[in-house]
Design a protein around this motif. Structure first.
Motif, PDB file in Angstrom:
ATOM      1  N   LYS A 321       1.927  -4.347   1.649  1.00 21.16           N
ATOM      2  CA  LYS A 321       1.064  -3.186   1.391  1.00 21.16           C
ATOM      3  C   LYS A 321      -0.372  -3.633   1.161  1.00 21.16           C
ATOM      4  N   GLU A 322      -1.315  -2.742   1.477  1.00 20.22           N
ATOM      5  CA  GLU A 322      -2.729  -3.103   1.302  1.00 20.22           C
ATOM      6  C   GLU A 322      -3.061  -3.387  -0.163  1.00 20.22           C
ATOM      7  N   THR A 323      -2.253  -2.834  -1.072  1.00 23.27           N
ATOM      8  CA  THR A 323      -2.507  -3.078  -2.498  1.00 23.27           C
ATOM      9  C   THR A 323      -2.252  -4.547  -2.878  1.00 23.27           C
TER      10      THR A 323
END
Ligand SMILES: NC(=O)C1=CN([C@@H]2O[C@H](COP(=O)(O)OP(=O)(O)OC[C@H]3O[C@@H](n4cnc5c(N)ncnc54)[C@H](OP(=O)(O)O)[C@@H]3O)[C@@H](O)[C@H]2O)[C@H](O)CC1
Ligand SMILES: [K+]
Length: 520
Positions: A321-323
């Motif tokens: 995930k981009e997080t």
């Protein structure tokens, strides 16, 4: 060793002649080198009792390539051989040094035929009976598609002979365009090529490379400074260059001395790619690999390679995930370089992740495969704060540049160099005859490799090797070029052991030790 275009070669010839080296002497040196090479081939490949019993046939064109051939035939005659000459034009059409060398051939009583006066049957029989063909039809002066007698000769040999005689090409196989390796309609395949003063691009690029056979570069009196001044800093990366470039390993060292890599790679469908990259990096001499990967596969990848430290990242449907960006950037504080891409998968999250690394990190960064595919803003590459290396295959390069794969392959040297300079990065343009280009304009054509390297996972192995060499050598461009060479050479060993057909990417890794042993 430099690689030249026909224009650069012409400038070298002209500068040498202008500086008081007579043209006839230059041609005589080229001819002597050709004669020596012919003799070496004869001694190696043919069993015979008397030199005079051998049939050496010289195919002679109208230009200076033909002039080289005429003079070489005369030299071999003086050494006791019985060469014969097939001329593509009438003697009256020869001029300058070529006319003079024709006169000398006549004076030395060499048997001379004019192609136009031979019946097809006679020509074919003459070629069939030859122990060695010396191809001096066309050299660097080729223009347009092959035509006239030259075309007839090449077509007849290619179409009417099942078994072709041993062939030595003078300077470049006739019909290969020296500027780019393309065919000018058709070309004469050689077993050996003796090339004057420096490599010509067409000898190293496909399909030309397939036509050249074993290549020997010979010195003909053109000074290395002249070649240097008239070249564009494109060189071959061969064993000699590799030996010079191999980083020296300190004895007083620990695993940190040889680099720590953060490898951002892998997804549930692609668990092999990160393992191949990590293993190649470790076997390439790198100290420590942290695999930063999707949570679903972190444990499983760690189990596959005990030397690996696996770090789980937050993911969604198997893709990181981009997080995860903040965690990755924090993590990269404890490593020396980052490699991203193998088996990573592509979606919006991965794209944002790679963009964030490009915006925030300043470590040495290698982007491969999916990490390249998600890049749309090329300015991010240009503005990267650290040293960047991209390793696209022609398809990925096409996506990066907006060109077609065909356009990329037709002009791979110039496209790779321009891109590397424009975006200030190291570029490894993969494929047959891999080009490594530096931000400052330097570039190498790699000479090692086998077609067995075109196998799944081969690119993942290369990424690991590039990381390994970069961690051990300060010049990233040189490290990348060396990694490409080592990868290719290990591929040659793998092909020897398994055949080109049966080798797989793991075999490249298994043969790295042989390459290092050879280079040390
Ligand atoms: N001093 C030197 O320059 C040295 C050169 N060396 C050797 O020379 C050749 C390059 O020689 P050059 O004369 O420039 O060119 P080529 O011999 O390769 O070819 C020119 C002749 O071929 C004809 N030609 C051209 N294109 C075609 C084609 N497509 N089909 C058929 N024939 C073609 C051309 O005819 P034109 O009508 O166009 O004039 C010429 O007759 C280099 O390769 C070296 O071998 C030496 O090394 C020494 C120094
Ligand atoms: K030739």
């Amino acid at each position: 060793m430099q690689v030249l275009t026909p224009e650069m070669m012409k400038k070298c010839d002209q500068a040498t002649i202008k500086a008081a080296y007579p043209e006839i002497l230059l041609m005589e040196s080229a001819a002597l080198a050709t004669a020596k090479m012919a003799e070496e081939i004869i001694e190696k490949e043919i069993s015979f009792e008397y030199k005079s019993e051998l049939k050496l046939s010289f195919l002679i064109g109208q230009g200076n390539n033909g002039g080289d051939g005429l003079a070489a035939a005369r030299i071999l005659k003086n050494w006791g051989y019985q060469p014969q000459i097939v001329l593509t034009c009438s003697p009256s059409e020869l001029s300058g040094v070529n006319a003079l060398n024709f006169k000398l051939a006549v004076l030395n009583k060499i048997e001379i035929y004019q192609f136009e006066q031979l019946k097809t049957k006679e020509f074919i029989s003459l070629i069939k009976q030859s122990d060695l063909i010396v191809d001096a039809l066309l050299g660097t002066g080729i223009k347009g598609q092959i035509r006239g007698s030259v075309k007839s000769i090449i077509t007849l040999i290619n179409q009417q002979l099942v078994k072709k005689p041993l062939t030595l090409a003078v300077d470049i196989p006739s019909g290969i365009i020296a500027a780019n390796g393309n065919l000018a309609g058709d070309a004469l395949k050689a077993d050996y090529t003796v090339t004057m003063a420096a490599y010509k691009r067409g000898l190293l690029l496909y399909p030309g490379k397939d036509y050249a056979g074993k290549i020997k570069v010979v010195e003909i009196g053109i000074q290395s400074e002249t070649i240097q001044e008239n070249s564009d800093q494109l060189k071959v990366f061969n064993q000699q260059e590799a030996k010079k470039s191999l980083p020296v390993r300190k004895n007083n060292s620990h695993k940190g001395s040889f680099g720590k890599l953060a490898l951002l790679a892998g997804s549930p469908g692609m668990t092999g790619a990160p393992i191949l990259t990590a293993k190649a990096a470790l076997k390439g001499g790198l100290g420590l690999v942290y695999l930063l990967t999707a949570a679903e596969i972190a444990e499983m990848t760690a189990a596959q390679l005990p030397e690996l430290v696996s770090v789980a990242l937050p993911s969604q449907a198997g893709l990181i995930k981009e997080t995860a960006a903040a965690k990755i950037l924090k993590f990269t504080e404890k490593v020396d370089l980052i490699a991203a891409g193998p088996g990573l998968g592509q979606d919006k999250g991965v794209k944002t992740l790679i963009e964030n690394i490009l915006k925030e990190s300043s470590l040495d960064l290698i982007l491969d495969a999916d990490a390249l595919n998600v890049i749309s803003d090329l300015e991010l590459l240009k503005n990267y704060k650290g040293k960047l290396t991209l390793t696209p295959h022609p398809g990925e390069m096409a996506a990066l540049t907006g060109l077609s794969i065909k356009e990329i392959n037709n002009n791979r040297i110039d496209i790779a160099r321009k891109f590397a300079q424009k975006y200030q990065l190291n570029l490894v343009l993969k494929g047959a005859a891999t080009i490594t280009a530096a931000p400052d304009g330097r570039a190498y054509i790699n000479l090692s490799g086998s077609n067995g390297l075109a196998t799944a996972g081969s690119g993942d192995v290369l990424t690991g090797l590039i990381a390994a060499l970069m961690a051990q050598e300060s010049d990233n461009f040189r490290a990348a070029a060396l990694a490409v060479y080592i990868h290719g050479r290990a591929g040659e060993f793998a092909a020897q052991a398994n055949s080109d057909y049966a080798m797989i990417a793991s075999d490249i890794i298994a043969n790295l030790k042989k390459v290092y042993q050879e280079l040390q």
